[in-house]
Design a protein around this motif. Structure first.
Motif, short mmCIF file in Angstrom:
data_model
loop_
_atom_site.label_atom_id
_atom_site.label_comp_id
_atom_site.label_asym_id
_atom_site.label_seq_id
_atom_site.Cartn_x
_atom_site.Cartn_y
_atom_site.Cartn_z
N GLU A 425 1.53 -63.61 37.31
CA GLU A 425 0.16 -62.94 36.54
C GLU A 425 0.43 -63.74 35.31
O GLU A 425 -0.51 -63.95 34.42
N LEU A 426 1.69 -63.92 34.60
CA LEU A 426 1.89 -64.50 33.57
C LEU A 426 1.35 -65.96 33.28
O LEU A 426 0.57 -66.49 32.43
N ARG A 427 1.58 -66.72 34.42
CA ARG A 427 1.20 -68.26 34.44
C ARG A 427 -0.34 -68.03 34.42
O ARG A 427 -0.97 -68.90 33.71
N ARG A 428 -1.06 -66.97 35.14
CA ARG A 428 -2.46 -67.11 34.99
C ARG A 428 -2.98 -66.86 33.77
O ARG A 428 -4.04 -67.31 33.38
N VAL A 429 -2.59 -65.87 33.08
CA VAL A 429 -3.06 -65.56 31.81
C VAL A 429 -2.98 -66.58 30.94
O VAL A 429 -3.57 -66.98 29.96
N HIS A 430 -1.75 -67.23 30.79
CA HIS A 430 -1.57 -68.43 30.04
C HIS A 430 -2.23 -69.64 30.36
O HIS A 430 -2.81 -70.15 29.32
N ASN A 431 -2.80 -69.83 31.49
CA ASN A 431 -3.62 -70.73 31.46
C ASN A 431 -4.82 -70.50 31.20
O ASN A 431 -5.73 -71.34 30.70
N LEU A 432 -5.33 -69.20 31.38
CA LEU A 432 -6.62 -68.67 30.90
C LEU A 432 -6.77 -68.90 29.46
O LEU A 432 -7.77 -69.42 28.85
N LEU A 433 -5.65 -68.82 28.86
CA LEU A 433 -5.68 -68.80 27.21
C LEU A 433 -5.91 -70.11 26.79
O LEU A 433 -6.57 -70.76 25.90
N ALA A 434 -5.29 -71.24 27.74
CA ALA A 434 -5.19 -72.53 27.16
C ALA A 434 -6.81 -73.19 27.80
O ALA A 434 -7.02 -74.01 27.01
N ALA A 435 -7.16 -72.58 28.57
CA ALA A 435 -8.46 -73.19 29.27
C ALA A 435 -9.61 -72.86 28.33
O ALA A 435 -10.60 -73.58 27.96
N THR A 436 -9.36 -71.57 28.05
CA THR A 436 -10.93 -71.03 27.19
C THR A 436 -10.59 -71.10 25.81
O THR A 436 -11.61 -71.21 25.06
N GLY A 437 -9.54 -71.18 25.32
CA GLY A 437 -9.15 -71.20 23.68
C GLY A 437 -9.44 -69.89 23.17
O GLY A 437 -9.50 -69.70 21.96
N TRP A 438 -9.32 -68.77 23.86
CA TRP A 438 -9.45 -67.49 23.43
C TRP A 438 -8.24 -67.29 22.55
O TRP A 438 -7.26 -67.49 23.24
N PRO A 439 -8.17 -66.45 21.44
CA PRO A 439 -6.86 -65.87 20.89
C PRO A 439 -6.35 -64.57 21.95
O PRO A 439 -7.20 -63.86 22.44
N LEU A 440 -5.12 -64.34 21.92
CA LEU A 440 -4.71 -63.29 22.56
C LEU A 440 -4.66 -62.18 21.59
O LEU A 440 -3.84 -62.13 20.63
N VAL A 441 -5.59 -60.99 21.67
CA VAL A 441 -5.36 -59.92 20.83
C VAL A 441 -4.36 -59.19 21.13
O VAL A 441 -3.66 -58.56 20.19
N GLY A 442 -3.58 -59.00 22.36
CA GLY A 442 -2.32 -58.27 22.62
C GLY A 442 -2.60 -57.61 24.10
O GLY A 442 -3.46 -58.21 25.11
N VAL A 443 -1.44 -57.01 24.33
CA VAL A 443 -1.20 -56.67 25.68
C VAL A 443 -1.36 -55.11 26.02
O VAL A 443 -0.86 -54.36 25.14
N LEU A 444 -2.09 -54.27 26.99
CA LEU A 444 -2.24 -53.07 27.20
C LEU A 444 -1.43 -53.02 28.35
O LEU A 444 -1.58 -53.36 29.20
N GLY A 445 -0.63 -51.98 28.38
CA GLY A 445 0.25 -51.45 29.52
C GLY A 445 -0.67 -50.58 30.39
O GLY A 445 -1.11 -49.59 29.98
N ASP A 446 -0.33 -50.86 31.84
CA ASP A 446 -1.07 -49.78 32.75
C ASP A 446 0.03 -49.49 33.71
O ASP A 446 0.69 -50.08 34.37
N PRO A 447 0.26 -48.06 33.40
CA PRO A 447 1.17 -47.42 34.62
C PRO A 447 0.89 -47.40 35.84
O PRO A 447 1.90 -47.37 36.53
N ASP A 448 -0.46 -47.70 36.47
CA ASP A 448 -0.72 -47.64 37.63
C ASP A 448 -0.62 -49.18 38.28
O ASP A 448 -1.14 -49.82 37.55
#
Length: 456
Positions: A425-448
């Motif tokens: 999942e970390l690699r997927r989000v990293h590739n998504l950021l690199a492909a779209t050029g969107w900035p990362l606002v942050g991470v939300l924790g999901d307990p479920d």
């Protein structure tokens, strides 16, 4: 990787598996012991020698000797004859005969276990009596043999020493001298064996039966030691399996480590939802998380937020709608709280409307605002006053709903991740950021924890 992150990955992420490997062997061992037939044990106390061992080495050597004698074929054969038990073999009795030393002394417990209590008493008494008889009788056979052998070697040495002066030539004299040296070495070895035997308690004929076989007692069916050892072995096996699983399919040690790897902050943590409820229901979002997210969006001047994560599409879409509504409500509250009369810097090219000119202005964080001027009497004069600005709240979409987002829009990404997201999942989000050029606002924790119905 920090130690606490490694513990979270191994113990926190696989605690159910570790509990299973800990409890299951203990249950199996306890069940097997409870299923065994009842057994009884009878004990007798024997003193192997009146001479106390002075060191632990001597005490251990004496224990090994007593244990070997008690389970030897000659002693067990005579014990079976003495007890009158003819339905047990020597191998069965040897497997159920145990010897334990009492502290560091020369006193030993002889225990015999058997399904029949009377048979256990007979065998324990017979084995202990034969053990004492061996120490006081046939047990001294070794001393006798060693003494006889020493005497023979001394007599032979005397004969060889007498022949040396009468040697016919130097060669014969050298042969006799070498033979004399060999005899001296054998005598020294015999003397060392005699000293070791005496230290082990042989030859003193002081063995005695301190207490005869006691009444047989029922053996405890479940041994706590064996159960604990089974649990410890299962736990070690579980840890090895968990390490192998983490090598094959690694995880990230929490949202903080996930955000650190991506170079962003942790915005907050969503509330836990009822698993029996509608899977499309949005998770609870607290006010602090909404405030943090709104400030992060304003600082970056974003128009659209895209949420992504391993949760199902329906849950992400519901979360996007909830965040958009909460951000809009928070933005409205902030606009109502702006000090009246505060002017915004107008942009060139005002547009006229019914209530006065409307200017396009820029609010805090670069978000577009709409400013409508109005006229009010101030100190007897008609003056144009700009009311409170209304900042446009950002749109929030799930990743699969971004078809209506224009390419030129200022878009940021929010990753919604569980407590221990997989490294894929970390690699997927990293590739998504690199492909779209969107900035990362942050991470939300999901307990479920959720698994997507389709593969990424």
């Amino acid at each position: 990787m920090e130690l606490n992150e490694a513990l979270r990955r191994t113990v926190g992420g696989h605690w159910r598996l570790l509990v299973l490997f800990l409890v299951l062997p203990m249950l199996v061992v306890a069940t097997l012991e409870l299923g065994d037939a009842r057994t009884y044990v009878s004990k007798a106390r024997v003193q192997a020698s009146a001479t106390l061992p002075t060191t632990d080495v001597q005490a251990n050597a004496m224990l090994s000797r007593v244990r070997a004698v008690a389970t030897s074929g000659s002693v067990l054969k005579e014990a079976l004859k003495r007890s009158g038990v003819d339905d047990r073999s020597q191998a069965q009795v040897a497997a159920e005969t145990h010897v334990a030393r009492l502290g560091g002394s020369a006193v030993f417990h002889v225990k015999v276990t058997d399904p029949d209590p009377r048979t256990a008493e007979k065998l324990a008494g017979a084995v202990s009596e034969e053990l004492v008889a061996f120490f006081n009788g046939s047990g001294n056979l070794l001393i006798t043999q060693l003494t006889d052998r020493q005497q023979q070697l001394r007599q032979q040495r005397l004969r060889v020493a007498a022949e040396i002066p009468n040697a016919a030539d130097p060669a014969e004299s050298g042969r006799l001298t070498a033979q004399l040296g060999a005899l001296d070495q054998q005598i020294l070895d015999i003397q060392a064996s005699l000293r070791a035997a005496e230290a082990a308690g042989l030859g003193d004929r002081t063995a005695s039966l301190l207490s005869s076989a006691s009444d047989a007692e029922q053996v405890q069916r479940v041994s706590p030691v064996r159960v604990i050892l089974a649990g410890a072995a299962g736990l070690v096996a579980g840890l090895l399996l968990v390490m192998l699983l983490e090598i094959l399919r690694p995880h990230v040690g929490g949202q903080s480590a996930f955000a650190r790897e991506l170079g962003g902050p942790v915005l907050g943590r969503l509330g836990r939802t009822d698993r029996r409820a509608d899977p499309g229901a949005p998770p609870p979002v607290d006010a602090e998380t909404v405030t943090t997210l709104r400030r992060a969006v304003a600082r970056r001047g974003l128009q659209t937020l895209v949420v992504t994560g391993p949760a199902p599409d329906a849950r992400l879409a519901a979360l996007a709608r909830e965040l958009e509504a909460r951000l809009a409500a928070a933005q409205g509250t902030s606009s109502r709280g702006t000090r009246p009369g505060a002017r915004q810097a107008p942009a060139p090219g005002p547009a006229e409307s019914d209530g006065g000119p409307v200017h396009a202005a820029t609010g805090s964080g670069g978000l577009a605002t709409a400013v409508r001027e109005r006229t009010e009497p101030v100190n007897g004069r008609i003056t144009r006053v700009a009311p409170a600005s209304r900042t446009t709240s950002p749109r929030v979409r799930a990743l699969h709903e971004t078809d209506d987002v224009p390419d030129g829009a200022r878009t940021g990404l929010v990753a919604v991740e569980p407590d221990l997201p997989p490294y894929a999942e970390l690699r997927r989000v990293h590739n998504l950021l690199a492909a779209t050029g969107w900035p990362l606002v942050g991470v939300l924790g999901d307990p479920d924890r959720h698994q997507r119905a389709r593969s990424r």
